[in-house]
Design a protein around this motif. Structure first.
Motif, PDB file in Angstrom:
ATOM      1  N   GLU A   1       2.798  14.032  -9.758  1.00  0.00           N
ATOM      2  CA  GLU A   1       3.912  14.961 -10.020  1.00  0.00           C
ATOM      3  C   GLU A   1       4.506  14.782 -11.405  1.00  0.00           C
ATOM      4  N   GLN A   2       3.946  13.841 -12.166  1.00  0.00           N
ATOM      5  CA  GLN A   2       4.396  13.549 -13.525  1.00  0.00           C
ATOM      6  C   GLN A   2       5.884  13.174 -13.561  1.00  0.00           C
ATOM      7  N   GLN A   3       6.282  12.384 -12.562  1.00  0.00           N
ATOM      8  CA  GLN A   3       7.647  11.863 -12.482  1.00  0.00           C
ATOM      9  C   GLN A   3       7.681  10.432 -13.010  1.00  0.00           C
ATOM     10  N   SER A   4       8.873   9.908 -13.227  1.00  0.00           N
ATOM     11  CA  SER A   4       9.026   8.541 -13.718  1.00  0.00           C
ATOM     12  C   SER A   4       8.509   7.537 -12.681  1.00  0.00           C
TER      13      SER A   4
ATOM     14  N   LEU B   1      -3.389   2.132 -14.385  1.00  0.00           N
ATOM     15  CA  LEU B   1      -3.866   3.057 -13.354  1.00  0.00           C
ATOM     16  C   LEU B   1      -3.712   4.535 -13.737  1.00  0.00           C
ATOM     17  N   PRO B   2      -2.560   4.979 -14.246  1.00  0.00           N
ATOM     18  CA  PRO B   2      -2.428   6.408 -14.585  1.00  0.00           C
ATOM     19  C   PRO B   2      -3.253   6.827 -15.802  1.00  0.00           C
ATOM     20  N   GLU B   3      -3.727   5.866 -16.573  1.00  0.00           N
ATOM     21  CA  GLU B   3      -4.452   6.189 -17.797  1.00  0.00           C
ATOM     22  C   GLU B   3      -5.932   6.474 -17.553  1.00  0.00           C
TER      23      GLU B   3
ATOM     24  N   THR C   1       0.836  -1.212   0.000  1.00  0.00           N
ATOM     25  CA  THR C   1       0.000   0.000   0.000  1.00  0.00           C
ATOM     26  C   THR C   1       0.865   1.255   0.000  1.00  0.00           C
ATOM     27  N   ASP C   2       1.946   1.243   0.762  1.00  0.00           N
ATOM     28  CA  ASP C   2       2.833   2.418   0.807  1.00  0.00           C
ATOM     29  C   ASP C   2       3.549   2.600  -0.531  1.00  0.00           C
ATOM     30  N   LEU C   3       3.871   1.497  -1.189  1.00  0.00           N
ATOM     31  CA  LEU C   3       4.470   1.600  -2.522  1.00  0.00           C
ATOM     32  C   LEU C   3       3.466   2.187  -3.512  1.00  0.00           C
ATOM     33  N   LEU C   4       2.210   1.827  -3.368  1.00  0.00           N
ATOM     34  CA  LEU C   4       1.175   2.370  -4.252  1.00  0.00           C
ATOM     35  C   LEU C   4       0.933   3.857  -3.990  1.00  0.00           C
ATOM     36  N   VAL C   5       1.056   4.268  -2.740  1.00  0.00           N
ATOM     37  CA  VAL C   5       0.971   5.701  -2.422  1.00  0.00           C
ATOM     38  C   VAL C   5       2.103   6.456  -3.116  1.00  0.00           C
ATOM     39  N   LYS C   6       3.295   5.877  -3.077  1.00  0.00           N
ATOM     40  CA  LYS C   6       4.433   6.488  -3.776  1.00  0.00           C
ATOM     41  C   LYS C   6       4.166   6.559  -5.271  1.00  0.00           C
ATOM     42  N   TYR C   7       3.625   5.486  -5.828  1.00  0.00           N
ATOM     43  CA  TYR C   7       3.283   5.435  -7.252  1.00  0.00           C
ATOM     44  C   TYR C   7       2.283   6.539  -7.605  1.00  0.00           C
TER      45      TYR C   7
END
Length: 458
Positions: free
Chosen positions: A61-64, A100-102, A49-55
Motif C-alpha cells: 500500500e506504499q504506507q510507512s 525486503l521491499p527493495e 509472522t503476523d507482524l511480517l504480514v502487516k509489513y
C-alpha cells in the motif's frame, strides 16, 4: 542423526530459546535444527509472522513501515539480549528487514511469501549466531544453499523431488549443528515460496527424509498427542505410540498438534517422528511410527471432530441406473473449481461433503443453480450445519462390532448420525452429525472406548 524442529511458542523469547538450546545440547545426535518464527509470548502478544504480514501489506500500500520494522527487530533483539548479544551483533536482521521491499517480486503473492518466510529465516540465523556465541559449533543453512526447491505456488508450495537428491549430496561434520529455517523453499526461478501455514513441520519432515535421519523430533508446547481434544475431554489419555495412518486420519478431523501434511515426507522416508514438549523434554511424548509391525494395545487410538464441513444432499429416483450422472456432477464442481471431501451414495441418494474454507455464498448459490438445471434432482438440500467425527485405531481391524459400540451411546443420547463411512483400510470410521452434536458425540465415544472398555478389561 536426528532432525529436531521447534515450534513458534518454543522460540518466542529468551527463556524458551534457552530451553531449546538445552535440548539441542542434551543429545549429540540432534544435529539438524529447524526453526519456526517467534510465536506469542503471552495471550495478548502478536506472532512475528503476523507482524511480517502487516509489513508486507503496508509495503504493497506504499504506507510507512518504520514502526512495524522496529517492532519486528525488537522481538529478535530481546532474544539476543537475553544471551548477552548486542544490537550490532545481529545487525544482519535489521538489514534483511530493510532490504525486503527493495527486492523485485513477480507479483504481490510472491512479495507476501518472501516477507512471511523471513520470520523463520531470521530466527534460524539468530539461533546459529547464539549457538556460536555459546561455544557450540553451529552453521546457518539457507534453503537456497541446501537445494530445497518447491513448486511455483507462492503461498501453498509443494516440495520438488529433486530436493531429496540435493539434500542427499550434502555432507557435514558429525560435531556440527546445522540450523535450517522452516516454512519455505525456493522455486526453480529463484523466488521464495512458502508451504501452507504451519509448514515448518513440513520442512522438518523433508530434511529428515532427505538427510536420512534416524528420528524426527518435533518439539511443541504439549506433552503428547491426546486421544481426544482437551477442550472437549478434560485430561484425556496421552497417546504413547501411533502409526502414520492414524495420525493422518486424526489430523484431518481436527487434531492440530501436527500439520496434517507434514508427515508425508517422513512416511515416504520411513522416518519415525517423536512429538515432545519443549518445556518437559524428558517426557516420552508421542512416537509416530510406520504401520508395518505395529501392535495396537487399544481398539481405538483417538477420536476427533471438525466443524469446517458442509454437505450437499441430492435425491433422485433411479439415480443408480443413470449412466454419467456422477460425471455430470463432478464436471459442475470442476467448473467452479471446488473439490469434494467425500461422496457417500445409495440407490437414489447422494451426499457430497465439502470443506467450507474453499466456498463462499456466491459460489454455493451459483453451483446449486447449475446442479438443479443440469441434473434436475427430486430433492436438493444444502446442509451448512455439518460436522465430521473420525474414530481411528489400528486395533479396529481386530475387533468385531466396533460400529455398534460407536453408534449405541450416540443413539442413547439422542445424537443423530447423518452418515457413516468406514475407510477401506478399516482403521477409521467417519460419522456425519450436526455441528451442535459433535462435541457430545466425541464425549460419548471417548467414554465408551477409553473409560467403559478399560473398566471392563480391568
Amino acid at each position: 542423526m536426528k532432525v529436531i524442529k521447534f515450534g513458534g511458542s518454543s522460540l518466542a523469547a529468551g527463556q524458551p530459546f534457552q530451553n531449546a538450546i538445552d535440548i539441542i545440547n542434551a543429545d549429540p545426535d540432534r544435529q539438524v535444527i529447524v526453526t519456526s518464527a517467534p510465536g506469542k509470548r503471552h495471550s495478548d502478544d502478536t506472532k512475528v509472522t503476523d507482524l511480517l504480514v502487516k509489513y508486507a501489506k503496508l509495503t504493497i500500500e506504499q504506507q510507512s513501515t518504520a514502526e512495524v520494522v522496529t517492532t519486528i527487530f525488537k522481538r529478535y533483539l530481546d532474544i539476543a539480549t537475553y544471551f548477552g548479544l548486542e544490537a550490532a551483533q545481529i545487525s544482519f536482521i535489521k538489514n534483511a528487514l530493510h532490504q525486503l521491499p527493495e527486492v523485485t517480486y513477480p507479483d504481490n503473492h510472491y512479495l507476501m511469501a518472501a516477507f512471511m518466510a523471513h520470520g523463520e529465516r531470521l530466527n534460524a540465523r539468530l539461533m546459529a549466531t547464539i549457538l556460536t556465541h555459546l561455544g557450540v559449533q553451529a552453521r546457518y543453512v539457507d534453503p537456497k544453499e541446501a537445494g530445497l526447491l518447491v513448486s511455483d505456488e507462492p503461498n501453498n508450495a509443494s516440495v520438488l523431488p529433486v530436493t531429496y537428491d540435493n539434500l542427499a549430496r550434502r555432507s557435514f561434520s558429525p560435531t556440527e549443528k546445522l540450523v535450517f529455517p522452516g516454512f519455505f523453499g525456493f522455486t526453480e526461478s529463484g523466488q521464495i515460496a512458502t508451504f501452507s501455514r504451519g509448514g515448518s513441520d513440513i520442512t522438518g519432515a523433508i530434511l529428515a527424509r532427505g538427510l536420512r535421519a534416524d528420528l524426527y523430533e518435533n518439539f511443541t508446547d504439549v506433552d503428547a498427542i491426546c486421544a481426544a481434544d482437551p477442550r472437549i475431554i478434560p485430561d484425556p489419555l496421552a497417546i504413547s505410540m501411533m502409526t502414520y495412518r492414524e495420525m493422518r486420519e486424526l489430523s484431518y478431523a481436527g487434531f492440530s498438534v501436527f500439520h496434517d501434511e507434514a508427515i508425508i515426507p517422513a512416511i515416504e522416508g520411513n522416518i519415525p517422528i517423536n512429538v515432545k514438549n519443549t518445556n518437559h523434554p524428558d517426557l516420552p511424548g508421542t512416537l509416530i511410527v510406520p504401520d508395518a509391525g505395529f501392535e495396537p494395545t487399544r481398539t481405538i487410538t483417538g477420536v476427533a471432530s471438525s466443524n469446517r464441513f458442509a454437505a450437499l444432499y441430492l435425491h433422485r429416483y433411479l439415480l443408480n441406473k443413470e449412466v454419467g450422472f456422477t460425471l455430470k456432477l463432478l464436471q459442475i464442481l470442476y467448473k467452479y473449481n471446488v473439490s469434494y471431501e467425500h461422496m457417500p451414495s445409495g440407490i437414489d441418494d447422494l451426499t457430497v461433503i465439502f470443506d467450507k474454507s474453499q466456498l463462499n455464498d456466491v459460489t454455493i448459490k451459483d453451483m446449486l443453480a447449475d446442479i438443479r438445471q443440469t441434473l434436475q434432482p427430486d430433492t436438493l438440500e444444502w446442509i451448512d450445519d455439518y460436522a465430521l467425527i473420525m474414530v481411528v485405531g489400528e486395533g479396529m481391524r481386530e475387533h468385531v462390532g466396533v460400529i455398534d459400540k460407536i453408534l449405541a451411546p450416540l443413539a442413547d443420547n439422542q445424537i443423530g448420525v447423518h452418515m457413516v463411512n468406514q475407510g477401506a483400510s478399516r482403521i477409521s470410521i467417519m460419522l456425519g452429525t450436526r455441528q451442535s452434536d459433535a462435541a457430545e458425540a466425541v464425549k460419548q465415544i471417548y467414554y465408551q472406548f477409553f473409560i467403559q472398555e478399560h473398566l471392563l478389561i480391568s
